[in-house]
Write a protein that holds these residues in place. Sequence first.
Motif, PDB file in Angstrom:
ATOM      1  N   GLU A  63       0.832  -1.206   0.000  1.00 16.12           N
ATOM      2  CA  GLU A  63       0.000   0.000   0.000  1.00 16.12           C
ATOM      3  C   GLU A  63       0.866   1.254   0.000  1.00 16.12           C
ATOM      4  N   ALA A  64       1.888   1.263   0.834  1.00 15.63           N
ATOM      5  CA  ALA A  64       2.786   2.419   0.889  1.00 15.63           C
ATOM      6  C   ALA A  64       3.590   2.538  -0.395  1.00 15.63           C
ATOM      7  N   ALA A  65       4.070   1.421  -0.911  1.00 10.62           N
ATOM      8  CA  ALA A  65       4.843   1.446  -2.151  1.00 10.62           C
ATOM      9  C   ALA A  65       3.990   1.936  -3.322  1.00 10.62           C
ATOM     10  N   ASP A  66       2.745   1.468  -3.394  1.00 14.19           N
ATOM     11  CA  ASP A  66       1.842   1.907  -4.468  1.00 14.19           C
ATOM     12  C   ASP A  66       1.542   3.396  -4.367  1.00 14.19           C
ATOM     13  N   GLU A  69       4.550   5.257  -5.593  1.00 10.97           N
ATOM     14  CA  GLU A  69       4.646   5.125  -7.052  1.00 10.97           C
ATOM     15  C   GLU A  69       3.632   6.032  -7.744  1.00 10.97           C
ATOM     16  N   ASP A  70       2.405   6.081  -7.226  1.00 13.18           N
ATOM     17  CA  ASP A  70       1.378   6.945  -7.779  1.00 13.18           C
ATOM     18  C   ASP A  70       1.787   8.408  -7.674  1.00 13.18           C
ATOM     19  N   LEU A  71       2.335   8.774  -6.541  1.00 13.79           N
ATOM     20  CA  LEU A  71       2.792  10.142  -6.335  1.00 13.79           C
ATOM     21  C   LEU A  71       3.874  10.512  -7.346  1.00 13.79           C
ATOM     22  N   LEU A  72       4.833   9.623  -7.540  1.00 13.20           N
ATOM     23  CA  LEU A  72       5.920   9.889  -8.482  1.00 13.20           C
ATOM     24  C   LEU A  72       5.432   9.889  -9.923  1.00 13.20           C
TER      25      LEU A  72
END
Length: 85
Positions: A63-66, A69-72
């Motif tokens: 969840e944190a990684a996604d 990734e979405d933010l970037l």
Amino acid sequence: MPGPTCCGGAHARMSAAHTMRKTTATALDDKGVHTRLVADHLDHSRVPMAQDVYLARKTVTWEAADALEDLLDNQSAPKTGINPG
């Protein structure tokens, strides 16, 4: 055949106690008990201690990684309330 013991079996007792505490923490976590309550049950004053030792929370969640990734991917900075200039 039982394994070797030392100190009158103290190591075996300590290992059994750690295993029981880890099993208890995992069971409570699986049932959705808040981490603060798990730490309290284990008599830890610091939640991170319970997380690191008994709940193996040293890893990044998907969840944190996604979210990162979405933010970037969107190239948008989170709103901090700071005016850049």
